[in-house]
Design an enzyme around this catalytic site. Structure first.
Site, PDB file in Angstrom:
ATOM      1  N   THR A 144       0.774  -1.171   0.086  1.00 27.43           N
ATOM      2  CA  THR A 144       0.174  -0.025   0.027  1.00 27.43           C
ATOM      3  C   THR A 144       1.036   1.318   0.174  1.00 27.43           C
ATOM      4  O   THR A 144       1.826   1.176   0.794  1.00 27.43           O
ATOM      5  CB  THR A 144      -1.009  -0.307   1.287  1.00 27.43           C
ATOM      6  OG1 THR A 144      -1.660   1.293   1.376  1.00 27.43           O
ATOM      7  CG2 THR A 144      -0.154  -0.087   2.510  1.00 27.43           C
ATOM      8  N   SER A 179      -1.723   3.829  10.511  1.00 28.83           N
ATOM      9  CA  SER A 179      -2.682   2.791  10.949  1.00 28.83           C
ATOM     10  C   SER A 179      -1.894   1.448  11.463  1.00 28.83           C
ATOM     11  O   SER A 179      -1.040   1.081  10.975  1.00 28.83           O
ATOM     12  CB  SER A 179      -3.713   2.512  10.347  1.00 28.83           C
ATOM     13  OG  SER A 179      -3.658   1.566   9.231  1.00 28.83           O
ATOM     14  N   TYR A 181      -3.198  -1.158  10.469  1.00 26.48           N
ATOM     15  CA  TYR A 181      -3.184  -2.067   9.115  1.00 26.48           C
ATOM     16  C   TYR A 181      -1.746  -1.529   8.298  1.00 26.48           C
ATOM     17  O   TYR A 181      -1.110  -2.479   7.664  1.00 26.48           O
ATOM     18  CB  TYR A 181      -4.355  -1.656   8.503  1.00 26.48           C
ATOM     19  CG  TYR A 181      -4.088  -1.886   6.867  1.00 26.48           C
ATOM     20  CD1 TYR A 181      -4.333  -3.043   6.382  1.00 26.48           C
ATOM     21  CD2 TYR A 181      -4.177  -0.753   6.200  1.00 26.48           C
ATOM     22  CE1 TYR A 181      -3.907  -3.209   4.937  1.00 26.48           C
ATOM     23  CE2 TYR A 181      -3.875  -0.904   4.895  1.00 26.48           C
ATOM     24  CZ  TYR A 181      -3.997  -1.904   4.124  1.00 26.48           C
ATOM     25  OH  TYR A 181      -3.648  -2.218   2.715  1.00 26.48           O
ATOM     26  N   HIS A 182      -1.672  -0.381   8.296  1.00 26.00           N
ATOM     27  CA  HIS A 182      -0.452   0.198   7.325  1.00 26.00           C
ATOM     28  C   HIS A 182       0.830  -0.500   8.271  1.00 26.00           C
ATOM     29  O   HIS A 182       1.770  -0.860   7.403  1.00 26.00           O
ATOM     30  CB  HIS A 182      -0.510   1.652   7.186  1.00 26.00           C
ATOM     31  CG  HIS A 182      -1.568   2.132   6.616  1.00 26.00           C
ATOM     32  ND1 HIS A 182      -2.816   2.812   7.042  1.00 26.00           N
ATOM     33  CD2 HIS A 182      -1.700   2.054   5.096  1.00 26.00           C
ATOM     34  CE1 HIS A 182      -3.456   3.258   5.884  1.00 26.00           C
ATOM     35  NE2 HIS A 182      -3.012   2.658   4.673  1.00 26.00           N
TER      36      HIS A 182
END
Length: 399
Positions: A144, A179, A181-182
């Site tokens: 990402t 985050s 997630y990141h």
């Protein structure tokens, strides 16, 4: 080429599997159906009604004459993954099988831990399976652009040349994830780079921007092949959410100033980028990074584009600025390089009025499935515990 698509029942995985199958590759799909389970957990089903995986694959076989194998299991279960590699023997593995939502990872401790364990351990299992069973296999991993954050310098593709105290080196570009997630994606990148270095694996990390659109040439062949259209505040991206808000007459909710700028790409470009990476594999021991997006927009720019598209359809739409639930710069410099995929042949589909019309028409077609209570943010990243169940109940009672 024999290509295994992990997470092949999901938003990016499903159209990728169909596109690669259409292009003549032998495709296997592996999925645990966690993504469908999260719909039930959050009370936020996809706007477009999607069929079961067996129904989808049967419809694809009837529409295309091509078979796609399916394997049901969790890549965090190494026994399942080992059996999968022995049976399918992939030449390339496309890895979508991760929890992909930043807001989901920020709900509370449980969701943060799940996101990190699921993503990091799952990817580690894939790396070990490749080394044990298919060491020549090429890993194509969906990363990402969020790994980079929003630095006040140009973002390079994975690496940056540094001169320090009279010496030079090429090093991984600094990571500033926003985050849990990141953060899991950053851990993935480090683990993959390490395994390439010590085992000589070959891997391509596709640092993908925000994907929009639902329709590809293949998913349009039959109603049973339709892709997801997530619009809720946890899994729905800004463009989808704006289109749905416009369809029901809800103000377009811009977080903060709306200057948050990111890279974006059409789902049709996602599937093509995957094939480009598979057909042009990394070298033995190489960890390669491509920035996978085609255009940059701020959130406010997207809102105004949707407002204009809705106006053409006779819908009067307003904008509303809400306090930003995320911890991020609302106005910042953003310039990211994205040349490597173009050099390998990517011809992008840029965001057009026709595409916006298509998204608006999908939102209007399924307007009766829209739940307005899902449109406002309820995950505050400054809080370590967000009780979405309680907030969902309050919203339902208010309606």
């Amino acid at each position: 080429m024999r290509i295994l698509v992990l997470g092949g029942d999901g938003y990016c995985g499903w159209p990728t599997a169909l596109y690669l199958s259409h292009r003549g590759h032998e495709i296997g799909i592996a999925d645990s159906f966690h993504r469908r389970l999260w719909d039930h957990e959050l009370g936020a089903p996809t706007l477009t009604p999607i069929r079961s995986l067996p129904e989808r694959l049967r419809s694809w076989r009837e529409a295309s004459g091509r078979e796609v194998e399916s394997f049901v299991g969790d890549i965090n279960d190494y026994e399942f993954l080992a059996a999968l590699f022995r049976q399918f023997a992939p030449e390339a593995v496309v890895h979508f099988a991760e929890q992909r939502s930043a807001p989901y990872s920020m709900i509370d401790r449980q969701h943060a831990v799940f996101s990190q364990v699921n993503n990091v351990v799952g990817t580690l299992n894939v790396l070990f399976a490749i080394q044990e069973f298919q060491p020549q296999c090429h890993l194509v991993k969906l990363g990402t652009m969020g790994e980079y954050g929003t630095p006040n310098i140009d973002i390079e593709e994975g690496y940056i040349k540094i001169r320090h105290n009279g010496r030079e080196d090429v090093l991984p570009f600094p990571k500033q994830p926003g985050s849990f997630y990141h953060l899991s994606k950053v851990h993935d990148s480090h683990n993959i780079a390490f395994c390439c270095r010590i085992w000589g694996l070959r891997a391509t990390d596709l640092n993908q921007g925000v994907v929009y659109g639902t329709v590809t040439e293949q998913t349009a062949l039959d109603g049973a092949l339709v892709n997801r259209f997530d619009y809720d505040e946890v899994f729905g991206t800004a463009l989808n959410r704006f289109c749905v808000q416009a369809a029901v007459g809800h103000p377009l909710t811009v977080y903060g100033k709306g200057g948050q700028t990111r890279g974006f790409l059409d789902i049709r470009d996602t599937v093509r980028c995957i094939e480009i990476a598979c057909l042009n594999p990394a070298g033995r021991g190489e960890f390669r990074v491509f920035n996978q997006f085609t255009e940059q927009f701020s959130v406010l720019e997207l809102a105004r584009l949707v407002q204009a598209a809705a106006g053409k359809l006779g819908l009067s739409v307003t904008l509303e600025h809400l306090p930003d639930p995320r911890v991020e710069a609302e106005d910042h410099y953003y310039n990211a390089r994205h040349t490597k995929l173009a050099e390998l042949g990517l011809k992008p589909h840029l965001l057009s009025s026709a595409l916006l019309d298509s998204l608006m028409n999908i939102a209007l077609e399924y307007k009766d499935r829209i739940d307005p209570s899902l449109l406002l943010p309820r995950v505050n990243w400054r809080s370590f515990r967000n009780d979405r169940r309680r907030e969902t109940a309050k919203a339902a009672a208010a309606d």
